[in-house]
Scaffold this motif. Structure first.
Motif, PDB file in Angstrom:
ATOM      1  N   UNK A   1     -25.605 -22.063 -13.128  1.00  0.00           N
ATOM      2  CA  UNK A   1     -25.434 -23.448 -12.691  1.00  0.00           C
ATOM      3  C   UNK A   1     -26.742 -24.201 -12.895  1.00  0.00           C
ATOM      4  N   UNK A   2     -26.600 -25.475 -13.200  1.00  0.00           N
ATOM      5  CA  UNK A   2     -27.752 -26.348 -13.440  1.00  0.00           C
ATOM      6  C   UNK A   2     -27.733 -27.470 -12.418  1.00  0.00           C
ATOM      7  N   UNK A   3     -28.886 -28.032 -12.081  1.00  0.00           N
ATOM      8  CA  UNK A   3     -28.910 -29.164 -11.138  1.00  0.00           C
ATOM      9  C   UNK A   3     -28.005 -30.300 -11.609  1.00  0.00           C
ATOM     10  N   UNK A   4     -27.353 -30.926 -10.658  1.00  0.00           N
ATOM     11  CA  UNK A   4     -26.447 -32.022 -10.957  1.00  0.00           C
ATOM     12  C   UNK A   4     -27.161 -33.353 -10.760  1.00  0.00           C
ATOM     13  N   UNK A   5     -26.846 -34.322 -11.632  1.00  0.00           N
ATOM     14  CA  UNK A   5     -27.462 -35.628 -11.522  1.00  0.00           C
ATOM     15  C   UNK A   5     -27.052 -36.515 -12.667  1.00  0.00           C
ATOM     16  N   UNK A   6     -27.846 -37.519 -12.928  1.00  0.00           N
ATOM     17  CA  UNK A   6     -27.547 -38.488 -13.973  1.00  0.00           C
ATOM     18  C   UNK A   6     -28.483 -38.288 -15.169  1.00  0.00           C
ATOM     19  N   UNK A   7     -27.995 -38.625 -16.377  1.00  0.00           N
ATOM     20  CA  UNK A   7     -28.849 -38.442 -17.560  1.00  0.00           C
ATOM     21  C   UNK A   7     -30.019 -39.425 -17.616  1.00  0.00           C
ATOM     22  N   UNK A   8     -29.927 -40.493 -16.852  1.00  0.00           N
ATOM     23  CA  UNK A   8     -31.011 -41.475 -16.896  1.00  0.00           C
ATOM     24  C   UNK A   8     -31.161 -42.146 -15.538  1.00  0.00           C
TER      25      UNK A   8
ATOM     26  N   UNK B   1     -45.794 -35.958 -21.377  1.00  0.00           N
ATOM     27  CA  UNK B   1     -45.023 -37.174 -21.638  1.00  0.00           C
ATOM     28  C   UNK B   1     -43.565 -36.810 -21.829  1.00  0.00           C
ATOM     29  N   UNK B   2     -42.703 -37.802 -21.594  1.00  0.00           N
ATOM     30  CA  UNK B   2     -41.262 -37.653 -21.776  1.00  0.00           C
ATOM     31  C   UNK B   2     -40.793 -38.708 -22.767  1.00  0.00           C
ATOM     32  N   UNK B   3     -40.101 -38.260 -23.803  1.00  0.00           N
ATOM     33  CA  UNK B   3     -39.463 -39.175 -24.747  1.00  0.00           C
ATOM     34  C   UNK B   3     -37.969 -39.167 -24.443  1.00  0.00           C
ATOM     35  N   UNK B   4     -37.456 -40.301 -24.002  1.00  0.00           N
ATOM     36  CA  UNK B   4     -36.094 -40.378 -23.478  1.00  0.00           C
ATOM     37  C   UNK B   4     -35.093 -40.466 -24.615  1.00  0.00           C
ATOM     38  N   UNK B   5     -33.994 -39.718 -24.480  1.00  0.00           N
ATOM     39  CA  UNK B   5     -32.901 -39.764 -25.440  1.00  0.00           C
ATOM     40  C   UNK B   5     -31.570 -39.847 -24.735  1.00  0.00           C
ATOM     41  N   UNK B   6     -30.493 -40.051 -25.497  1.00  0.00           N
ATOM     42  CA  UNK B   6     -29.167 -40.175 -24.899  1.00  0.00           C
ATOM     43  C   UNK B   6     -28.626 -38.832 -24.420  1.00  0.00           C
ATOM     44  N   UNK B   7     -28.658 -37.822 -25.294  1.00  0.00           N
ATOM     45  CA  UNK B   7     -28.115 -36.514 -24.949  1.00  0.00           C
ATOM     46  C   UNK B   7     -29.172 -35.570 -24.408  1.00  0.00           C
TER      47      UNK B   7
ATOM     48  N   UNK C   1     -29.175 -33.098 -21.054  1.00  0.00           N
ATOM     49  CA  UNK C   1     -28.718 -33.727 -19.813  1.00  0.00           C
ATOM     50  C   UNK C   1     -27.404 -33.134 -19.322  1.00  0.00           C
ATOM     51  N   UNK C   2     -26.493 -32.852 -20.246  1.00  0.00           N
ATOM     52  CA  UNK C   2     -25.232 -32.239 -19.865  1.00  0.00           C
ATOM     53  C   UNK C   2     -25.340 -30.740 -20.035  1.00  0.00           C
ATOM     54  N   UNK C   3     -25.210 -30.282 -21.287  1.00  0.00           N
ATOM     55  CA  UNK C   3     -25.440 -28.884 -21.594  1.00  0.00           C
ATOM     56  C   UNK C   3     -26.927 -28.665 -21.865  1.00  0.00           C
ATOM     57  N   UNK C   4     -27.453 -27.501 -21.482  1.00  0.00           N
ATOM     58  CA  UNK C   4     -28.858 -27.226 -21.781  1.00  0.00           C
ATOM     59  C   UNK C   4     -29.076 -27.093 -23.281  1.00  0.00           C
ATOM     60  N   UNK C   5     -30.299 -27.306 -23.696  1.00  0.00           N
ATOM     61  CA  UNK C   5     -30.681 -27.150 -25.101  1.00  0.00           C
ATOM     62  C   UNK C   5     -31.412 -25.820 -25.246  1.00  0.00           C
TER      63      UNK C   5
END
Length: 514
Positions: free
Chosen positions: A374-381, A406-412, A431-435
């Motif tokens: 299980x992964x923490x639940x939340x919002x992608x942004x 630094x963080x470079x923000x992306x959609x997925x 954000x949804x599935x881990x990379x």
């Protein structure tokens, strides 16, 4: 029982070149059967899986194989972990090293009662010991190393592993007791055994074990870390799949015979699994499985005997039930998995086949299917994501050596860049599935980059949680980042660790955009 000496990881051996040949090796996997055919209640197996999987997050079953009468009756893993994927074995490596010693003795490379100083004359100290200490060292044997009765008063591992020459450092430390009389858990002793085998055989430990043991058993990929001198670390550092560990346990159960072929010397397993160190010598009450005695790099258990490693890596051999259990875990209390096996599995093993139980097997399948990370639940942004996007966070000096990130923000997914002790580290986090990605080795010279799965979500408007899971080892790193104006605090925690699991909070500020 903790195995803090497992933490002395240093250089690594990439045994992958040897290991990947195993898919075509003679021997193959163990045969499979329904639990009922082998006299095991599948409902009890389902209860075992549920118990092993149902604890707090720090009691995490990774993979499990149960063998009865030579047949696999239960096997499964918590995806993305799997029984055929290598997993760090920690001190379970010791049992493989001891087995290599048994093979070397059988081949006449050296004897159990040979003196260590005679086998490693180049490492024997020339000064620094009293006459009495030198005399004790001169009586130290291979057998004493195998039983961890080297004569040291306390574990010398922390003094040995920072050195460049492990064997020489081990031999120069004074022996407070006569060898063979005083037990102290001693990973450095196993490292010396590994070096003795490699020097006598003229090849690395994996290369030595491959044709004699691993290939006939059908082992898949395996790696073993190296000491600074280039020897396998012996007491830790082996990685292998639990399916292969189960085959090894089955070999031990059959006195070293696999499918009619003798792989280990006759009588070696009986000798190695004896309580050479009597019960009660190691710490723990009478119900502890660390108080039942110690053999040749194997623990006696309340039931049978076992090889085990930190954080719950197990090879349980239970002759009275004709059972082998192989398990990889990430647990803090090593007694918990053993208690679960004793409670659920052993009473479920009968003397005769059972009637087919379709519902019971379905319950077992469901229990394995329910094993999920299980992964923490939340919002992608978050509204604050744009504030962080691409800007450096400059951290105050800290024990982890992180200077900026630094963080470079992306959609997925996002990209996280960290400067750690002058080494850049970059990782994509889904954000949804881990990379799935790779990180540089955590220890100098480990066998290649470390595969990881990484995930990140905003669990609150001002809170960003990053989770990084090692896919072939125990660590799970969680970093909780809180943003207040231009101030950023990052708090890392670990699921399990030889040291603290709550690490120091890093404090930093957002730099101005370029």
């Amino acid at each position: 029982m903790t195995h803090a000496d497992d933490a002395g990881r240093h250089l690594a051996q990439d045994g992958t070149q040897d290991g990947k040949q195993a898919g075509t090796a003679a021997g193959g996997a163990l045969p499979r059967s329904t639990p009922e055919e082998q006299g095991v209640d599948p409902r009890a197996l389902a209860a075992l899986v549920a118990t092993l999987a149902g604890g707090p997050p720090e009691q995490e079953l990774r993979s499990l194989v149960v063998v009865r009468h030579g047949h696999v009756v239960a096997e499964g893993g918590r995806a993305p972990y799997a029984t055929d994927r290598p997993h760090a074995l920690y001190s379970l490596s010791k049992t493989f090293t001891a087995t290599a010693v048994g093979l070397a003795v059988d081949e006449g490379l050296f004897g159990l009662d040979d003196l260590v100083v005679d086998l490693a004359p180049q490492d024997a100290p020339t000064s620094g010991l009293s006459d009495e200490e030198r005399a004790r060292l001169g009586r130290l044997t291979v057998r004493d190393l195998l039983t961890m009765r080297s004569g040291h008063d306390t574990d010398p591992s922390e003094a040995v592993f920072p050195a460049h020459r492990w064997v020489a450092r081990f031999l120069e430390l004074p022996l407070a007791h006569e060898p063979g009389t005083h037990f102290v858990y001693n990973t450095a002793a196993t490292a010396v055994l590994a070096a003795l085998v490699e020097r006598a055989a003229g090849v690395g430990l994996l290369e030595y074990l491959r044709p004699r043991l691993l290939d006939p058993l059908g082992f898949g990929p395996a790696t073993w870390e190296l000491s600074p001198e280039g020897h396998a670390t012996g007491g830790f550092g082996l990685s292998a799949g639990m399916r292969d560990v189960a085959s090894f346990g089955e070999l031990l159960l059959r006195d070293g015979v696999h499918r009619g072929q003798r792989l280990l010397p006759e009588g070696w397993v009986a000798l190695a699994s004896q309580a050479h160190v009597p019960p009660g010598t190691a710490p723990g009450d009478e119900r502890s499985d660390w108080a039942q005695g110690y053999g040749f790099q194997m623990w006696r258990s309340r039931h049978g005997y076992r090889g085990d490693g930190a954080f719950g890596q197990y090879c349980l051999v239970l002759p009275e039930h004709d059972v082998v259990v192989a398990m990889s875990s990430a647990v803090r209390d090593l007694q918990v998995p053993l208690d679960a096996v004793w409670e659920h599995l052993l009473p479920a093993c009968g003397d005769a086949p059972l009637a087919p139980d379709d519902d019971g097997r379905a319950a077992l399948a469901d229990a394995f299917a329910g094993l999920r990370v299980t992964w923490p639940q939340g919002e992608p942004t978050s509204p604050l994501a744009a504030r962080l996007d691409g800007r450096r966070v400059l951290f105050d000096p800290n024990p982890l050596g992180v200077t900026h990130a630094s963080v470079t923000v992306g959609d997925e997914s996002d990209r996280i860049d960290v400067r750690l002790e002058s080494e850049p580290v970059a990782l994509s986090v889904g954000h949804g599935e881990p990379v799935v990605g790779e990180l540089p080795p955590r220890y100098p010279g480990m066998p290649g980059p470390e595969p990881v799965a990484a995930h990140a979500v905003w669990t609150a408007r001002d809170e960003y949680v990053v989770t990084v899971r090692a896919l072939e080892d125990t660590p799970v790193l969680t970093v909780t980042v809180r943003v207040t104006g231009d101030v950023v605090e990052a708090t890392p925690t670990l699921n399990v660790s030889f040291g603290p699991t709550e690490l120091a909070t890093l404090r930093g500020v957002l730099a101005e955009r370029a």
